[in-house]
Design a protein around this motif. Structure first.
Motif, short mmCIF file in Angstrom:
data_model
loop_
_atom_site.label_atom_id
_atom_site.label_comp_id
_atom_site.label_asym_id
_atom_site.label_seq_id
_atom_site.Cartn_x
_atom_site.Cartn_y
_atom_site.Cartn_z
N ARG A 170 0.85 -1.19 0.00
CA ARG A 170 0.00 0.00 0.00
C ARG A 170 0.89 1.24 0.00
N ALA A 171 0.45 2.23 -0.75
CA ALA A 171 1.14 3.51 -0.84
C ALA A 171 0.45 4.52 0.07
N VAL A 172 1.26 5.31 0.79
CA VAL A 172 0.73 6.35 1.66
C VAL A 172 1.56 7.61 1.48
N ASP A 173 0.94 8.75 1.70
CA ASP A 173 1.71 9.99 1.67
C ASP A 173 2.30 10.24 3.06
N THR A 174 3.08 11.28 3.18
CA THR A 174 3.78 11.55 4.44
C THR A 174 2.80 11.80 5.59
N ALA A 175 1.74 12.53 5.33
CA ALA A 175 0.75 12.80 6.39
C ALA A 175 0.12 11.50 6.88
N GLN A 176 -0.23 10.61 5.96
CA GLN A 176 -0.81 9.32 6.35
C GLN A 176 0.19 8.50 7.15
N LEU A 177 1.44 8.50 6.73
CA LEU A 177 2.46 7.73 7.43
C LEU A 177 2.65 8.26 8.85
N LEU A 178 2.64 9.57 9.01
CA LEU A 178 2.75 10.16 10.34
C LEU A 178 1.57 9.74 11.21
N ASP A 179 0.37 9.71 10.64
CA ASP A 179 -0.80 9.25 11.40
C ASP A 179 -0.63 7.79 11.83
N LEU A 180 -0.11 6.95 10.95
CA LEU A 180 0.11 5.54 11.28
C LEU A 180 1.15 5.41 12.40
N ALA A 181 2.19 6.22 12.35
CA ALA A 181 3.22 6.19 13.39
C ALA A 181 2.66 6.67 14.73
N ARG A 182 1.80 7.67 14.69
CA ARG A 182 1.16 8.14 15.93
C ARG A 182 0.27 7.06 16.53
N GLU A 183 -0.49 6.37 15.68
CA GLU A 183 -1.34 5.29 16.15
C GLU A 183 -0.50 4.17 16.76
N ALA A 184 0.61 3.82 16.12
CA ALA A 184 1.49 2.77 16.65
C ALA A 184 2.05 3.18 18.01
N ALA A 185 2.42 4.45 18.14
CA ALA A 185 2.94 4.94 19.43
C ALA A 185 1.85 4.90 20.50
N MET A 186 0.65 5.29 20.14
CA MET A 186 -0.47 5.29 21.08
C MET A 186 -0.72 3.88 21.65
#
Length: 133
Positions: free
Chosen positions: A10-26
């Motif tokens: 799956r392809a994601v832009d930088t904003a989406q990737l940052l959201d995924l990283a925030r969710e993983a951290a949460m």
């Protein structure tokens, strides 16, 4: 029952990737890069790629939800592509649009296999070479 691992990219832009990283951290997922590091080093207008490689359930930490471990191909501000890992909730991954054809997916998986790791890239970059905003 453990969900089936999607065999896709799956392809994601930088904003989406940052959201995924925030969710993983949460959720306290262990395989993720710090959001601050990503914000500092990712190319703002780049496309990044996620390739699920395993489903992980931490039996010793039942409070942590089931997660899919993805290899990621990230484009940093120098224009280079680097390799990392990111744990993602299966439902979150499923919501990312499928936009790549089969040939593109094969090519991206090949690039993932050839990319330097985030650690290798960071270690070879001197402070003067590190891109800034």
């Amino acid at each position: 029952m453990t969900p089936t691992l999607p065999r896709t990219v799956r392809a994601v832009d930088t904003a989406q990737l940052l959201d995924l990283a925030r969710e993983a951290a949460m959720h306290g997922f262990s395989q993720r890069l710090p959001v601050d590091w990503l914000q500092e080093h990712l190319a703002a207008d780049a496309t990044h790629y996620l390739f699920p490689t395993l489903v992980q359930h931490l039996r010793h930490r039942p409070e942590v939800p089931l997660q899919g471990r993805c290899q990621q191909l990230l484009t940093v501000r120098t224009g280079e592509q680097i390799w990392g890992l990111l744990d993602v909730l299966p439902d979150t991954f499923d919501k990312i649009s499928e936009t790549l054809d089969a040939a593109s997916k094969e090519e991206i998986v090949s690039r993932i296999g050839q990319a330097v790791t985030q650690r290798e890239w960071s270690e070879r970059m001197s402070p003067e070479e590190m891109p800034r905003n």
